[in-house]
Design an enzyme around this catalytic site. Structure first.
Site, PDB file in Angstrom:
ATOM      1  CG  ASP A 264      -1.982  -0.962   1.290  1.00 16.74           C
ATOM      2  OD1 ASP A 264      -2.151  -1.652   0.125  1.00 16.74           O
ATOM      3  OD2 ASP A 264      -2.392  -1.364   2.248  1.00 16.74           O
TER       4      ASP A 264
HETATM    5  P1  NAP Z   1       0.798  -4.110   3.259  1.00 18.60           P
HETATM    6  O1  NAP Z   1       0.134  -3.127   2.183  1.00 18.60           O
HETATM    7  O2  NAP Z   1      -0.032  -4.667   4.269  1.00 18.60           O
HETATM    8  O3  NAP Z   1       1.604  -5.123   2.072  1.00 18.60           O
HETATM    9  C1  NAP Z   1       2.295  -6.265   2.642  1.00 18.60           C
HETATM   10  C2  NAP Z   1       2.612  -7.033   1.494  1.00 18.60           C
HETATM   11  O4  NAP Z   1       3.651  -8.198   2.178  1.00 18.60           O
HETATM   12  C3  NAP Z   1       1.629  -7.884   1.094  1.00 18.60           C
HETATM   13  O5  NAP Z   1       1.112  -7.375  -0.108  1.00 18.60           O
HETATM   14  C4  NAP Z   1       2.278  -9.421   1.096  1.00 18.60           C
HETATM   15  O6  NAP Z   1       2.013  -9.633  -0.441  1.00 18.60           O
HETATM   16  C5  NAP Z   1       3.652  -9.128   1.190  1.00 18.60           C
HETATM   17  N1  NAP Z   1       4.229 -10.338   2.124  1.00 18.60           N
HETATM   18  C6  NAP Z   1       3.471 -10.787   3.202  1.00 18.60           C
HETATM   19  N2  NAP Z   1       4.285 -11.725   3.718  1.00 18.60           N
HETATM   20  C7  NAP Z   1       5.458 -11.575   2.975  1.00 18.60           C
HETATM   21  C8  NAP Z   1       6.694 -12.461   2.787  1.00 18.60           C
HETATM   22  N3  NAP Z   1       6.852 -13.551   3.759  1.00 18.60           N
HETATM   23  N4  NAP Z   1       7.477 -12.169   2.027  1.00 18.60           N
HETATM   24  C9  NAP Z   1       7.529 -11.177   1.198  1.00 18.60           C
HETATM   25  N5  NAP Z   1       6.259 -10.466   1.102  1.00 18.60           N
HETATM   26  C10 NAP Z   1       5.334 -10.751   1.892  1.00 18.60           C
HETATM   27  O7  NAP Z   1       2.022  -3.549   3.745  1.00 18.60           O
HETATM   28  P2  NAP Z   1       2.698  -1.927   3.788  1.00 18.60           P
HETATM   29  O8  NAP Z   1       3.100  -1.473   2.425  1.00 18.60           O
HETATM   30  O9  NAP Z   1       3.538  -1.932   4.946  1.00 18.60           O
HETATM   31  O10 NAP Z   1       1.422  -1.005   4.165  1.00 18.60           O
HETATM   32  C11 NAP Z   1       1.095  -0.970   5.677  1.00 18.60           C
HETATM   33  C12 NAP Z   1      -0.505  -0.859   5.716  1.00 18.60           C
HETATM   34  O11 NAP Z   1      -0.862  -0.889   6.822  1.00 18.60           O
HETATM   35  C13 NAP Z   1      -1.086   0.369   4.952  1.00 18.60           C
HETATM   36  O12 NAP Z   1      -2.151   0.281   4.178  1.00 18.60           O
HETATM   37  C14 NAP Z   1      -1.296   1.168   6.264  1.00 18.60           C
HETATM   38  O13 NAP Z   1      -2.237   2.144   6.116  1.00 18.60           O
HETATM   39  C15 NAP Z   1      -1.682  -0.089   7.193  1.00 18.60           C
HETATM   40  N6  NAP Z   1      -1.451   0.492   8.616  1.00 18.60           N
HETATM   41  C16 NAP Z   1      -0.426   0.614   9.106  1.00 18.60           C
HETATM   42  C17 NAP Z   1      -0.164   1.094  10.592  1.00 18.60           C
HETATM   43  C18 NAP Z   1       0.967   1.310  11.304  1.00 18.60           C
HETATM   44  O14 NAP Z   1       1.108   1.832  12.416  1.00 18.60           O
HETATM   45  N7  NAP Z   1       2.113   0.949  10.595  1.00 18.60           N
HETATM   46  C19 NAP Z   1      -1.441   1.516  11.152  1.00 18.60           C
HETATM   47  C20 NAP Z   1      -2.692   1.259  10.644  1.00 18.60           C
HETATM   48  C21 NAP Z   1      -2.548   0.805   9.325  1.00 18.60           C
HETATM   49  P3  NAP Z   1       2.022 -11.169  -0.610  1.00 18.60           P
HETATM   50  O15 NAP Z   1       1.020 -11.867   0.205  1.00 18.60           O
HETATM   51  O16 NAP Z   1       1.952 -11.308  -2.255  1.00 18.60           O
HETATM   52  O17 NAP Z   1       3.350 -11.899  -0.155  1.00 18.60           O
END
Ligand code: NAP
Length: 456
Positions: A384
């Site tokens: 994301d």
């Molecule tokens: P993300 O959008 O959740 O994407 C994580 C990606 O990691 C997934 O698409 C997955 O794809 C991949 N993945 C999972 N396991 C894996 C592995 N073992 N090896 C390689 N890839 C792997 O993560 P992000 O880009 O860090 O975004 C964070 C999200 O969380 C945002 O939408 C944000 O708004 C939300 N959020 C974060 C917080 C915070 O405090 N950080 C708080 C609230 C909301 P595959 O399944 O294809 O592998």
């Protein structure tokens, strides 16, 4: 000078240490020292409090041993990816403690002055909401209950009526505290119900924001408890937690381009809420050998870690790859998005654990303007936070969210296991861009394979 008269001075020193520690926590370089300074402040506050006359040491000892056992076990057993729910639960206990302090004070002195009675009311109200809300947040994050938003018709009206009922009870209680024990119990009960009803409509996806807000509430409850027992350091520490929790909540909302009202009331984060276009195209997969050749030829590389790096526990191999690249003459940086991962500072903690130098960490505002000059942006399990739809596609639920513009690098390499969307459930056109290469597989395994190529 009696020992008793020294206590307020010790409290002032403890409060000053808290404030300096908070300042230090705002920079990665000084954060460890900040933690130490705040622990010192807390130790001083505890020692000063123990100097008060009439302390029941046997109960304090009992509490200290029980708390240390629970805290020690939790710290050893809980995985890094489960930290948000543990923090959530700890916030809840903070709220419960404030509720109990208010209750105990009322029980022992029901004829207290109106100011104290009002403080008891707030400690019980905010403490109760924090406790039950945190338990629901924990249950959702730990998947003990469904993370879907539970929305029913007239929910806002019910919650509004609950708040009105609590306030009316509060007025009756403050006016005649001695004769309204039943009303006091009703306030505590309604506060617990309000906590549950406020958190169940929020999707599991938004729980980290809610936990940060509940953290702020737990601070406010502690502050009210401080007024109840007239303890200055509790008032100061509670206010600091209340304010910093609110600031953090605001930062997270901004980084997701959402308002707090949207997080609390929209039911976002349900499996069905997020949509977005299904982007078509052909992804360009590469092997670890190809990835090695691309990286080996790069003059500058920016790693962009995300939740997948935490799942794969790939931070150590990422650092190893970074060192190999540096030895190869490549400029290496790590760009960290404020909401990458599942809790604030998630990526910073993981990279610090792997001893990645702080100087190599950069924020999106600094790296985005120079992204077109970067040879390779390596996305490690992020989705994301690098989704260009947030910039380009007005119909995307992510539209407007600030992202790291990895698609503008000369080459973008994405490490993940599939083309599946990330946390927000929104498809990502990045995977089909001409300059994107997909290195499919577990991030740790993929990077280890690239590292092995380098070593050969
Ligand atoms: P993300 O959008 O959740 O994407 C994580 C990606 O990691 C997934 O698409 C997955 O794809 C991949 N993945 C999972 N396991 C894996 C592995 N073992 N090896 C390689 N890839 C792997 O993560 P992000 O880009 O860090 O975004 C964070 C999200 O969380 C945002 O939408 C944000 O708004 C939300 N959020 C974060 C917080 C915070 O405090 N950080 C708080 C609230 C909301 P595959 O399944 O294809 O592998």
């Amino acid at each position: 000078m009696s020992i008793q008269s020294v206590i307020p001075y010790l409290y002032i020193v403890a409060s000053v240490l808290f404030i300096f520690a908070l300042k230090m926590l705002s920079s990665a370089k000084t954060a460890r020292r900040g933690n130490l300074v705040s622990s010192l402040g807390m130790l001083l506050a505890i020692v000063a409090t123990l100097l008060y006359q009439g302390m029941a040491f046997k109960w304090i000892l009992f509490g200290a041993i029980a708390g240390s056992l629970v805290g020690g076990t939790a710290a050893r057993r809980v995985k890094m990816t489960a930290m948000p729910e543990m923090v959530g639960l700890f916030n809840g206990f903070g709220g419960l403690a404030s509720l109990l302090v208010g209750w105990a004070e009322y029980q022992s002195k029901p004829q207290s002055p109106t100011f104290t009675i009002a403080a008891i009311f707030y400690a019980v109200l905010i403490g109760g909401v924090t406790f039950s809300g945190s338990v629901v947040a924990y249950a959702k994050l730990a998947e003990k209950i469904s993370g879907k938003p539970h929305i029913f018709k007239g929910q806002h009206i019910v919650n509004g009526a609950l708040v009105a009922a609590i306030l009316l009870c509060g007025i009756a209680f403050t006016a005649n505290p001695a004769g309204t024990y039943g009303i006091f119990l009703l306030i505590a009960l309604l506060a617990l119900v309000l906590g549950v009803l406020s958190v169940i409509p929020i999707g599991g996806a938004d729980m980290p924001v809610v936990i940060s807000l509940l953290n702020s509430y737990s601070g406010l409850a502690a502050c009210a408890a401080g007024f109840v027992i007239r303890n200055n350091v509790l008032i100061v520490a509670g206010s600091l937690v209340g304010a910093s929790g609110l600031i953090l909540t605001n930062i997270m909302c901004k980084a997701m381009n959402r308002s707090l009202a949207n997080v609390l009331f929209s039911g976002f984060g349900s499996a069905t809420a997020a949509t977005g276009k299904g982007y078509q195209g052909e992804a360009n997969p590469v092997s670890p050998e190809d990835a090695y050749l691309i990286l080996e030829a790069a003059g500058s590389v920016v790693f962009v870690p995300g939740y997948g790096m935490a799942v794969a526990q790939a931070q150590h191999v990422v650092r190893e790859l970074g060192e190999l690249l540096e030895a190869n003459g490549t400029e290496v940086q790590y760009a960290i998005h404020p909401v990458a991962g599942r809790m604030p500072g998630h990526m910073n903690v993981l990279l610090a654990e792997a001893n990645v130098p702080y100087e190599q960490l950069v924020v999106p505002e600094d790296v985005n303007p120079v992204m077109p000059t970067v040879d390779v942006a390596v996305v490690i399990g992020a989705n994301d936070v690098v989704n260009p739809a947030a910039r380009e596609d007005e119909t995307s639920p992510l539209y407007g969210m600030p992202i790291i513009n990895v698609d503008e690098a000369k080459t973008c390499m994405v490490l993940k296991r599939s083309l599946n969307p990330g946390f927000a459930g929104v498809d990502n056109p990045l995977f089909f861009k001409q300059n994107t290469r997909m290195l499919f597989g577990d991030a740790k395994a993929s990077i280890s394979a690239v590292v092995a190529e380098f070593k050969e």
